[in-house]
Design a protein around this motif. Structure first.
Motif, PDB file in Angstrom:
ATOM      1  N   UNK A 107      -8.159  -0.963   7.809  1.00  0.00           N
ATOM      2  CA  UNK A 107      -7.014  -0.052   7.901  1.00  0.00           C
ATOM      3  C   UNK A 107      -5.726  -0.777   8.250  1.00  0.00           C
ATOM      4  N   UNK A 108      -5.825  -2.040   8.641  1.00  0.00           N
ATOM      5  CA  UNK A 108      -4.646  -2.792   9.048  1.00  0.00           C
ATOM      6  C   UNK A 108      -3.619  -2.877   7.924  1.00  0.00           C
ATOM      7  N   UNK A 109      -4.083  -3.174   6.714  1.00  0.00           N
ATOM      8  CA  UNK A 109      -3.164  -3.296   5.590  1.00  0.00           C
ATOM      9  C   UNK A 109      -2.434  -1.985   5.330  1.00  0.00           C
ATOM     10  N   UNK A 110      -3.164  -0.875   5.402  1.00  0.00           N
ATOM     11  CA  UNK A 110      -2.554   0.430   5.167  1.00  0.00           C
ATOM     12  C   UNK A 110      -1.524   0.746   6.239  1.00  0.00           C
ATOM     13  N   UNK A 111      -1.785   0.293   7.459  1.00  0.00           N
ATOM     14  CA  UNK A 111      -0.865   0.541   8.553  1.00  0.00           C
ATOM     15  C   UNK A 111       0.494  -0.096   8.354  1.00  0.00           C
ATOM     16  N   UNK A 112       0.557  -1.149   7.546  1.00  0.00           N
ATOM     17  CA  UNK A 112       1.837  -1.787   7.247  1.00  0.00           C
ATOM     18  C   UNK A 112       2.793  -0.821   6.566  1.00  0.00           C
ATOM     19  N   UNK A 113       2.235   0.208   5.936  1.00  0.00           N
ATOM     20  CA  UNK A 113       3.049   1.116   5.125  1.00  0.00           C
ATOM     21  C   UNK A 113       3.041   2.541   5.670  1.00  0.00           C
ATOM     22  N   UNK A 114       2.764   2.668   6.967  1.00  0.00           N
ATOM     23  CA  UNK A 114       2.668   4.011   7.534  1.00  0.00           C
ATOM     24  C   UNK A 114       3.972   4.795   7.385  1.00  0.00           C
ATOM     25  N   UNK A 116       6.330   4.519   4.950  1.00  0.00           N
ATOM     26  CA  UNK A 116       6.494   4.973   3.571  1.00  0.00           C
ATOM     27  C   UNK A 116       5.511   6.085   3.232  1.00  0.00           C
ATOM     28  N   UNK A 117       4.284   5.941   3.696  1.00  0.00           N
ATOM     29  CA  UNK A 117       3.266   6.963   3.421  1.00  0.00           C
ATOM     30  C   UNK A 117       3.600   8.256   4.149  1.00  0.00           C
ATOM     31  N   UNK A 118       3.961   8.134   5.426  1.00  0.00           N
ATOM     32  CA  UNK A 118       4.238   9.320   6.225  1.00  0.00           C
ATOM     33  C   UNK A 118       5.504  10.050   5.825  1.00  0.00           C
ATOM     34  N   UNK A 119       6.335   9.418   5.001  1.00  0.00           N
ATOM     35  CA  UNK A 119       7.595  10.038   4.583  1.00  0.00           C
ATOM     36  C   UNK A 119       7.381  11.085   3.490  1.00  0.00           C
ATOM     37  N   UNK A 120       6.190  11.156   2.941  1.00  0.00           N
ATOM     38  CA  UNK A 120       5.914  12.158   1.901  1.00  0.00           C
ATOM     39  C   UNK A 120       4.576  12.828   2.191  1.00  0.00           C
ATOM     40  N   UNK A 121       4.292  13.880   1.469  1.00  0.00           N
ATOM     41  CA  UNK A 121       3.007  14.546   1.640  1.00  0.00           C
ATOM     42  C   UNK A 121       1.888  13.599   1.218  1.00  0.00           C
ATOM     43  N   UNK A 122       0.858  13.510   2.026  1.00  0.00           N
ATOM     44  CA  UNK A 122      -0.272  12.669   1.664  1.00  0.00           C
ATOM     45  C   UNK A 122      -1.555  13.295   2.191  1.00  0.00           C
ATOM     46  N   UNK A 123      -2.641  12.803   1.648  1.00  0.00           N
ATOM     47  CA  UNK A 123      -3.976  13.237   2.056  1.00  0.00           C
ATOM     48  C   UNK A 123      -4.756  11.978   2.402  1.00  0.00           C
ATOM     49  N   UNK A 124      -5.397  11.963   3.558  1.00  0.00           N
ATOM     50  CA  UNK A 124      -6.230  10.821   3.917  1.00  0.00           C
ATOM     51  C   UNK A 124      -7.667  11.312   4.072  1.00  0.00           C
ATOM     52  N   UNK A 145     -13.734   6.837  12.573  1.00  0.00           N
ATOM     53  CA  UNK A 145     -12.534   7.493  12.073  1.00  0.00           C
ATOM     54  C   UNK A 145     -11.374   7.354  13.047  1.00  0.00           C
ATOM     55  N   UNK A 146     -11.640   7.550  14.333  1.00  0.00           N
ATOM     56  CA  UNK A 146     -10.586   7.426  15.346  1.00  0.00           C
ATOM     57  C   UNK A 146     -10.046   6.001  15.400  1.00  0.00           C
ATOM     58  N   UNK A 147     -10.939   5.011  15.217  1.00  0.00           N
ATOM     59  CA  UNK A 147     -10.499   3.618  15.210  1.00  0.00           C
ATOM     60  C   UNK A 147      -9.581   3.353  14.017  1.00  0.00           C
ATOM     61  N   UNK A 148      -9.932   3.885  12.872  1.00  0.00           N
ATOM     62  CA  UNK A 148      -9.104   3.725  11.670  1.00  0.00           C
ATOM     63  C   UNK A 148      -7.737   4.360  11.884  1.00  0.00           C
ATOM     64  N   UNK A 149      -7.736   5.578  12.412  1.00  0.00           N
ATOM     65  CA  UNK A 149      -6.477   6.280  12.655  1.00  0.00           C
ATOM     66  C   UNK A 149      -5.582   5.514  13.625  1.00  0.00           C
ATOM     67  N   UNK A 150      -6.187   4.964  14.670  1.00  0.00           N
ATOM     68  CA  UNK A 150      -5.407   4.251  15.685  1.00  0.00           C
ATOM     69  C   UNK A 150      -4.741   3.014  15.106  1.00  0.00           C
ATOM     70  N   UNK A 151      -5.442   2.319  14.234  1.00  0.00           N
ATOM     71  CA  UNK A 151      -4.908   1.080  13.670  1.00  0.00           C
ATOM     72  C   UNK A 151      -3.846   1.340  12.602  1.00  0.00           C
TER      73      UNK A 151
END
Length: 225
Positions: A107-114, A116-124, A145-151
């Protein structure tokens, strides 16, 4: 039946490694393209070198699907490489499916773009598999899941029950995995978005309503098969 067109245009697919995220992503992508949608698949899996969406680039691109797969050296993230490869991808029209790596490391790579992702509607979507031995209990799946969300700094919005045994999947596999998906949804407080069922397999006795059953093909196989 559940269809990929019901997904939010920006959909992130996460979960413990080995639950079948990549196969699910490929099914979503191909089904969306068949429905005439513009589709981009982003491979951010830095954890598992054997099961990655980018391994199926030829098949996906042959169907008119763009695949973006930044190059990583092991699990060390090169921010400039990430930025160049993913510039503007989260703002694209059409569907953008992100195949995220397993667990908090992935999840670290995805966190780099939180942002940009959070600026629009998204589904995880958080994918679970009752036959993944390290998360056979719903409590364990919740912990991951909680660990992924935190990172990554993003919250899961729904559960996908992807219980399978690859080519050995039977109706018994699906039926035995149903309660696990329901328990995960209840424990996380998230909706059960769909349950994957092999295409052509009709399982009598399923408690999942037809509109939440998602027919899938097995595209991802171990390299030794």
């Amino acid at each position: 039946m559940f269809t990929a067109s019901e997904l939010t245009p920006l959909t992130l697919i996460t979960g413990h490694y080995g639950v079948g995220k990549t196969n699910l992503t490929i099914n979503f992508a191909l089904d969306l393209r068949e429905a005439g949608k513009q589709v981009t698949v982003v491979d951010l899996d830095i954890v598992n070198p054997y099961f990655r969406s980018s391994d199926y680039t030829q098949m996906l691109e042959g169907s008119g699907i763009e695949v973006i797969a930044p190059t990583f050296a092991g699990t060390t993230l090169d921010t400039p490489v990430l930025s160049a490869a993913l510039s503007g991808v989260f703002e694209r029209d059409g569907f953008v499916l992100v195949d995220a790596g397993g667990d908090d490391v992935g999840a670290t790579a995805m966190g780099r773009y939180r942002q940009q992702i959070g600026a629009r509607d998204f589904e995880m979507l958080y994918v679970v598999n009752a036959n993944r031995n390290l998360t056979v209990q719903a409590a364990g799946a919740l912990e991951v899941m909680r660990e992924i969300e935190a990172v990554c700094g993003l919250n899961a919005t729904g559960i996908v029950n992807n219980t399978h045994l690859q080519n050995e999947t039977t109706c018994e596999t699906i039926l035995q995995g149903e309660p696990f998906g329901v328990e995960c949804a209840q424990l996380t407080g998230l909706p059960l978005v769909c349950v994957s069922v092999p295409k052509g397999m009709e399982c009598d006795g399923m408690t999942t309503p037809p509109e939440k059953q998602y027919p899938t093909e097995i595209y991802v196989k171990p390299p030794w098969m």
